[in-house]
Design a protein around this motif. Structure first.
Motif, short mmCIF file in Angstrom:
data_model
loop_
_atom_site.label_atom_id
_atom_site.label_comp_id
_atom_site.label_asym_id
_atom_site.label_seq_id
_atom_site.Cartn_x
_atom_site.Cartn_y
_atom_site.Cartn_z
N ARG A 1 0.87 -1.18 0.00
CA ARG A 1 0.00 0.00 0.00
C ARG A 1 0.90 1.22 0.00
O ARG A 1 1.45 1.58 1.04
CB ARG A 1 -0.88 -0.05 1.26
N ARG A 2 1.12 1.78 -1.15
CA ARG A 2 2.09 2.89 -1.26
C ARG A 2 1.54 4.17 -0.66
O ARG A 2 0.36 4.47 -0.77
CB ARG A 2 2.48 3.12 -2.71
N GLN A 3 2.41 4.91 0.03
CA GLN A 3 1.99 6.14 0.73
C GLN A 3 2.23 7.37 -0.12
O GLN A 3 1.68 8.42 0.11
CB GLN A 3 2.80 6.29 2.03
N ARG A 4 3.13 7.28 -1.13
CA ARG A 4 3.44 8.47 -1.92
C ARG A 4 4.11 8.04 -3.21
O ARG A 4 4.45 6.88 -3.39
CB ARG A 4 4.34 9.43 -1.13
N ALA A 5 4.30 9.00 -4.12
CA ALA A 5 4.96 8.69 -5.39
C ALA A 5 6.43 8.39 -5.12
O ALA A 5 7.01 8.88 -4.16
CB ALA A 5 4.82 9.87 -6.34
N SER A 6 7.03 7.58 -5.99
CA SER A 6 8.47 7.32 -5.86
C SER A 6 8.98 6.81 -7.19
O SER A 6 8.32 6.04 -7.87
CB SER A 6 8.73 6.26 -4.80
N LYS A 7 10.20 7.20 -7.50
CA LYS A 7 10.85 6.73 -8.73
C LYS A 7 11.05 5.23 -8.68
O LYS A 7 11.28 4.60 -9.69
CB LYS A 7 12.23 7.39 -8.83
N LEU A 8 10.94 4.65 -7.47
CA LEU A 8 11.24 3.21 -7.35
C LEU A 8 10.16 2.38 -8.04
O LEU A 8 10.40 1.25 -8.44
CB LEU A 8 11.33 2.84 -5.87
N PHE A 9 8.95 2.99 -8.16
CA PHE A 9 7.84 2.16 -8.67
C PHE A 9 7.38 2.57 -10.05
O PHE A 9 6.89 1.76 -10.81
CB PHE A 9 6.67 2.18 -7.68
N ALA A 10 7.46 3.85 -10.35
CA ALA A 10 7.03 4.16 -11.71
C ALA A 10 7.51 5.56 -12.03
O ALA A 10 7.07 6.50 -11.41
CB ALA A 10 5.51 4.10 -11.81
N ALA A 11 8.41 5.65 -12.98
CA ALA A 11 8.97 6.96 -13.31
C ALA A 11 7.82 7.89 -13.69
O ALA A 11 7.10 7.63 -14.65
CB ALA A 11 9.93 6.79 -14.48
N GLY A 12 7.60 8.92 -12.89
CA GLY A 12 6.62 9.95 -13.27
C GLY A 12 5.19 9.50 -13.13
O GLY A 12 4.26 10.23 -13.36
N ASP A 13 4.98 8.24 -12.71
CA ASP A 13 3.57 7.78 -12.65
C ASP A 13 3.03 8.05 -11.25
O ASP A 13 3.38 7.40 -10.29
CB ASP A 13 3.55 6.27 -12.96
N GLN A 14 2.18 9.10 -11.14
CA GLN A 14 1.72 9.46 -9.79
C GLN A 14 0.66 8.49 -9.29
O GLN A 14 0.45 8.33 -8.12
CB GLN A 14 1.11 10.88 -9.79
N THR A 15 -0.02 7.79 -10.22
CA THR A 15 -1.04 6.85 -9.74
C THR A 15 -0.69 5.46 -10.24
O THR A 15 -0.31 5.30 -11.40
CB THR A 15 -2.44 7.25 -10.29
N GLU A 16 -0.80 4.52 -9.36
CA GLU A 16 -0.38 3.16 -9.74
C GLU A 16 -1.21 2.62 -10.90
O GLU A 16 -2.39 2.88 -10.98
CB GLU A 16 -0.59 2.24 -8.54
N SER A 17 -0.56 1.89 -11.78
CA SER A 17 -1.32 1.26 -12.88
C SER A 17 -1.87 -0.07 -12.36
O SER A 17 -3.00 -0.39 -12.50
CB SER A 17 -0.38 1.02 -14.06
#
Ligand code: 1PR
Length: 572
Positions: A133-149
């Motif tokens: 359950r991600r708490q904030r945006a991070s480069k670790l999960f998706a470059a520039g993707d503010q909302t999870e796919s």
């Protein structure tokens, strides 16, 4: 992947880093290895794969003189990726090893999941595929993707965790639920760490490693990036679907995947010119090819069982070790290997090229045998025959020797790396008093040949060749007490029958222990998987024959489970 700076891996020798190296290799990265504290000081991007116990890990770092260099590195905010224990050691200490200080980069103490107060029984280790359950945006999960796919599932296997309520929220990038919400990802600038194993988490994990390699270091965003997490409710641990490959050499000496019917792996004998000709060893394919196919089909784990290990020594079974090495290059889900994990004594001449004196012999402790498998790419080892012996010894003495294969391997590599393979046979009794040693039995819905209404399950060894008077219920509880982390529960009566799992056996054993239980033997259709999860609460279901004979694809099992609303790792 062209990288501006080299990647350094800190390997202190207690775990399976081959999978991590294979994941880096898949991204075209050949890392350097830390050989001195100076290597840490000069590293520009450092990965710390943690396997084993907290105390062992910290003591090894201290002994090598790496602790202070690591603390300084973490203060410098250069890119750091910690994995599993590599996350836990960032904290101040752990209940796993009272009195041993962690690196202290983050405030808080790692807690034992066994002590978590929850309403329903909690299976520990937390083992399998869970969401974050991600708490904030991070480069670790998706470059520039503010909302999870997609929420994505990652492979966890741990008995200790940092409760989210006790962590500094500014460092917490994601939480996961198992009993309580715990910290599954931390990030402070370029320091990131995951409680799960990205190198064993399929494509989702490989993507995470790729982003760490190519997008770190990076400047902190000047203002918070808008973010909306898709995972709103509790995260749920998925049930696992496991492919099992019984492996042995055939009469031509080739290592093949075979399959027994009640453990008989040979085709029917034939009569030729008045003589009986022994049947060939059933050959259902090559181990590495099948393992790759099952990974691509969505298997959550792959198990190799060296089924002639009761006579061969795995240390000298190079083909089996080579199968593991080649499989781990392409299969990025957990690999378990069993067969021959025990103290092994071989004639000296057979154990070294310099030809020891005739008559001498050398004993290799089980932990060394297991270490050979881990270094070749295994994440877990399964112990069959030797576990029966250890359980009997423990039940008779009531004392732990600290010398059994279970204890010694769990101590170095962690309980989650020790699986017990149980090969029980159903036995009937007119009454509980008739069960040998008045061991645990159940009232069965399937009366015996003489109308017996009770049954118990006799453990066997040497691949079902030797029947003992040890009850499976007593054996699994003894092995759990000795430190085993999981039960692989076969059933000789159901093995290879396609008649479905022995639900009474599995439900009984699942109620006997806290550690995860894998149902095995008898799967014949996707419905058998939803049935066993619903009827027994088991954590995983394993099959062999239906996959090898291409009767049921793994994808069809997952699709069926998804329709039945069983939580599985499933991307249609
Ligand atoms: O005793 O520690 O050396 O380990 C030996 C290992 O090899 C044990 O895990 C034991 O179960 C396994 N083994 C030994 N002989 C055989 C045999 O078949 N002759 N395989 C054997 C046991 C169990 C599963 C089976 C599933 C799925 N096979 O691998 O494939 O039950 O069956 P399914 O086809 O019905 O789906 P040690």
């Amino acid at each position: 992947m062209e990288l501006p700076e080299p990647v350094t891996v800190l390997d202190y020798g207690a775990g399976n880093i081959r999978s991590l190296l294979n994941a880096l290799k898949k991204h075209g990265v050949e890392p350097r290895f830390v050989k001195s504290a100076a290597d840490i000081a000069q590293a520009s991007k450092l990965i710390f794969p943690g396997v084993g116990a907290f105390g062992q890990s910290m003591n090894a770092l201290e002994k090598m003189g790496y602790t202070e260099a690591l603390r300084a590195y973490l203060k410098s905010n250069r890119p750091f990726l910690g994995i599993c224990l590599g996350l836990q050691t960032l904290y101040e200490g752990s209940e796993e090893s009272p009195g041993v200080a962690g690196l202290g980069a983050f405030s808080g103490v790692v807690r034992d999941l066994n002590n978590v107060k929850v309403d329903e029984p909690l299976t520990v280790p937390h083992m399998g595929w869970n969401e974050i359950r991600r708490q904030r945006a991070s480069k670790l999960f998706a470059a520039g993707d503010q909302t999870e796919s997609t929420s994505g599932r990652y492979y966890f296997t741990h008995s200790f965790a940092i409760p989210a309520a006790e962590a500094d929220a500014t460092d917490v990038l994601a939480t996961t639920d198992h009993g309580v919400p715990f910290v599954s990802v931390v990030q402070r600038g370029n320091i990131v760490a995951t409680q799960f194993h990205p190198e064993k988490s399929g494509e989702a994990g490989l993507d995470l490693i790729r982003r760490f390699l190519q997008d770190f270091p990076y400047p902190e965003p000047s203002s918070p990036v808008p973010f909306q997490c898709l995972v709103q409710g509790p995260t749920v641990l998925a049930r696992r679907v496991i492919a099992c490959l019984d492996v042995r050499s055939n009469d031509a000496g080739d290592l093949v995947v075979t399959k027994g019917e009640q453990y008989d792996v040979r085709e029917r004998a034939t009569e030729e010119n008045g003589a009986t000709k022994r049947g060939e060893v059933r050959n259902l394919g090559k181990p590495v090819d099948l393992a790759r196919r099952y990974f691509q089909e969505g298997a959550d784990e792959v198990v190799f069982l060296n089924i002639t290990s009761f006579r061969d020594s795995p240390l000298h079974d190079q083909p089996m070790l080579d199968v593991l090495r080649r499989t781990s290059e392409h299969v990025f889900v957990p690999l378990c290997v069993g067969g021959g994990i025990r103290d092994i004594t071989v004639p000296a001449a057979a154990s070294s090229t310099d030809g020891g004196a005739a008559g001498d012999s050398i004993t290799y402790p089980a932990v060394e045998v297991a270490g050979e498998y881990f270094r070749s790419g295994a994440d877990k080892v399964s112990i069959g025959s030797d576990a029966v012996r250890a359980a009997v010894e423990y039940m008779q003495s009531g004392a732990k020797t600290g010398k059994t294969a279970i204890e010694t391997i769990a101590e170095v590599y962690g309980s989650q790396a020790v699986v017990i393979s149980v090969d029980p046979k159903r036995a009937y009794a007119q009454s509980p008093a008739d069960v040998p040693g008045k061991q645990h039995c159940i009232e069965t819905k399937y009366p015996g040949p003489d109308g017996e209404m009770y049954c118990w399950y006799q453990c066997t060894t040497a691949g079902g060749r030797v029947t003992t008077d040890v009850g499976a219920w007593e054996m699994v509880r003894a092995c759990e007490a000795l430190g085993a982390g999981e039960i692989m529960l076969n059933c000789i009566n159901r093995d290879g029958t396609n008649a479905g799992y022995d639900l009474e056996l599995i439900a009984d054993i699942k109620s006997a222990v806290r550690i995860p239980v894998i149902a095995s033997s008898g799967a014949g259709c996707p419905e058998h998987f939803s049935e066993v999860f619903a009827a027994t609460g088991c954590d995983a279901a394993l099959a062999a024959g239906i996959f090898h004979r291409k009767e049921v694809p793994i994808g069809a099992v997952k699709e069926h489970l998804n329709v039945k609303e069983v939580t599985v790792r499933y991307n249609p």
